[in-house]
Scaffold this motif. Sequence first.
Motif, PDB file in Angstrom:
ATOM      1  N   SER A  39       0.677  -6.895   6.957  1.00 16.16           N
ATOM      2  CA  SER A  39       0.510  -6.941   5.499  1.00 16.16           C
ATOM      3  C   SER A  39      -0.856  -7.538   5.213  1.00 16.16           C
ATOM      4  N   ALA A  40      -1.260  -7.503   3.961  1.00 14.75           N
ATOM      5  CA  ALA A  40      -2.482  -8.206   3.548  1.00 14.75           C
ATOM      6  C   ALA A  40      -2.181  -9.710   3.522  1.00 14.75           C
ATOM      7  N   LYS A  50      -1.750 -13.988  -3.599  1.00 13.75           N
ATOM      8  CA  LYS A  50      -1.809 -13.014  -2.502  1.00 13.75           C
ATOM      9  C   LYS A  50      -3.030 -12.120  -2.672  1.00 13.75           C
ATOM     10  N   THR A  52      -3.183  -9.017  -2.152  1.00 10.40           N
ATOM     11  CA  THR A  52      -2.747  -7.797  -2.856  1.00 10.40           C
ATOM     12  C   THR A  52      -2.824  -7.996  -4.372  1.00 10.40           C
ATOM     13  N   GLU A 118      -4.713  -4.628   3.327  1.00 12.51           N
ATOM     14  CA  GLU A 118      -4.095  -4.500   4.653  1.00 12.51           C
ATOM     15  C   GLU A 118      -5.076  -3.861   5.657  1.00 12.51           C
ATOM     16  N   PHE A 172       1.908  -0.804   4.258  1.00  8.36           N
ATOM     17  CA  PHE A 172       1.949  -0.707   2.800  1.00  8.36           C
ATOM     18  C   PHE A 172       1.417   0.601   2.210  1.00  8.36           C
ATOM     19  N   ARG A 186       5.975  -2.663  -3.713  1.00  5.78           N
ATOM     20  CA  ARG A 186       5.606  -3.998  -3.242  1.00  5.78           C
ATOM     21  C   ARG A 186       6.506  -4.422  -2.072  1.00  5.78           C
ATOM     22  N   GLY A 187       5.916  -5.119  -1.136  1.00  5.25           N
ATOM     23  CA  GLY A 187       6.656  -5.516   0.067  1.00  5.25           C
ATOM     24  C   GLY A 187       6.768  -4.358   1.059  1.00  5.25           C
ATOM     25  N   GLY A 188       5.992  -3.287   0.824  1.00  7.33           N
ATOM     26  CA  GLY A 188       6.191  -2.036   1.566  1.00  7.33           C
ATOM     27  C   GLY A 188       5.635  -1.995   2.979  1.00  7.33           C
ATOM     28  N   ALA A 189       5.032  -3.085   3.469  1.00 12.81           N
ATOM     29  CA  ALA A 189       4.569  -3.038   4.859  1.00 12.81           C
ATOM     30  C   ALA A 189       5.780  -2.916   5.801  1.00 12.81           C
ATOM     31  N   ASP A 190       6.931  -3.404   5.357  1.00 15.68           N
ATOM     32  CA  ASP A 190       8.161  -3.228   6.150  1.00 15.68           C
ATOM     33  C   ASP A 190       8.488  -1.736   6.292  1.00 15.68           C
TER      34      ASP A 190
HETATM   35  N1  ASP Z   1       0.790  -6.663   0.618  1.00 12.57           N
HETATM   36  C1  ASP Z   1       1.844  -5.945  -0.035  1.00 12.57           C
HETATM   37  C2  ASP Z   1       2.556  -6.821  -1.055  1.00 12.57           C
HETATM   38  O1  ASP Z   1       2.145  -7.947  -1.269  1.00 12.57           O
HETATM   39  C3  ASP Z   1       2.791  -5.308   0.947  1.00 12.57           C
HETATM   40  C4  ASP Z   1       3.555  -6.281   1.836  1.00 12.57           C
HETATM   41  O2  ASP Z   1       3.211  -7.432   1.937  1.00 12.57           O
HETATM   42  O3  ASP Z   1       4.536  -5.810   2.462  1.00 12.57           O
HETATM   43  O4  ASP Z   1       3.473  -6.371  -1.670  1.00 12.57           O
END
Ligand code: ASP
Length: 441
Positions: A39-40, A50, A52, A118, A172, A186-190
């Motif tokens: 992730s970033a 963050k 992002t 990222e 992401f 958001r949170g899409g690196a998973d």
């Molecule tokens: N950097 C992105 C976010 O803050 C993706 C991630 O962290 O998964 O949502």
Amino acid sequence: MNNLIVSKFGGYSVATAENIKKAAEIIKSNTARRYIVVSAPGRRSRDDIKVTDMLFMAHAMFSNKEKSYEDLLKKVAVRYQEIIDGLGINFDIEAEAADSMKSLVLGKNADYIVSRGEYVIAKIFAEYLGWPFVDAADLIFLKSNGTLDEEKTFTEAAEVLSKYEHAVIPGFYGSIGGMNIKLFPRGGADITGAILARALNADFLEKWSETSQIFSADPSIVENPEIIRNITYQELRELTYMGINVIDEDVIFLLQHVGIPLFIKNIHYPDDVGTFVSEELPEGTKREVAACIAGLRHYKAVKIEKFGLNKAHGIGEKVWGIFARRNIPCEHYISGIYNFSIILKNPMFDLKRNEIFEEIRNAINPENISVESELSLIAVIGKGMGTVKGLFARAFNAIAGVDVKVRMINQGSDDLNIIIGVDDKDFEKTVKALYNAMILS
Ligand code: ASP
């Protein structure tokens, strides 16, 4: 086993040089950890921002013709420079920053600018590990409507990565046609991790962050709740529904049916087993009855009474349609002989309540419609729980023991949960009682 693990390190794990060093040690401690998704950089402290979010802001400022976007981009560059210095590597962040600045001026969209968060950290991480960097834009392909082009992605990602023994890949985002960058939610690196684990048929996906624990009840209600060591994807989905957001539903969807498990691990305690998520519970998993207790407050129950309901046809379809046309999800349904209740949470309901009731009256001519508020739903979650003898007695004795009145019960047909409705004021008491009766061994 393919001896291949995809390891995803979240924003916290790459927020500082120190954390990146820890992550690198973890990676090097197991040769199967061959493909790393990042992730970033996330927050370094509570009041930090963050990367992002900074990039989203910078793009918005630029679009609003606010000059301060330049300062914000400079701040992002300074964050990366600190990481580079802390890692003691050579990396030209000035060139990357200038590139992002140029892209903004050239009118690149927010997705592109934000994805640089990222992209750059993956390059830095790759440099530190001495591994190749592979851009997600060349591995993950999205259709123009933003959905994953599974066929193309799974084949091409596997083909490209087979040329690399190791690689670091930014999370992401993917690309439309290999050109236009498109972000995941958001949170899409998973999601990136899950897509690659799937393409590579990995033994499992690892999600590394600062928390490895999924508790069997909310620790702000139950003191020192047990940690869930093993949980199934289905159970995790139920937990997500109850507001415990451990992992995005898309990740579960990508991994569950192909049987790729997920390990949730903590970079500060790499030797701790963490939580293992799989389609089936590993043999020998011990549980008192259930895996966890989770709940949410502030539901409403719309109760509709109609004589002859038991013989009528198409009533459900008519009533459901009335809610569906207003995009109000009916979360649960409980039926009696001459009445049924729809349980919902959507704030739109309060706004549209009068017109909804009017339409229900016109559609099915009920004797009565009423709304009950301040309803909490508490789920006892555990796969296969239905086979436990005396399950209900155990739950309801516990609730009666703390003098709480049960307002509704719903047992899913999939043997996965019992949902119990109580007054909002009794929420915590009930969670504690159920925890003691169903989880504590
Ligand atoms: N950097 C992105 C976010 O803050 C993706 C991630 O962290 O998964 O949502």
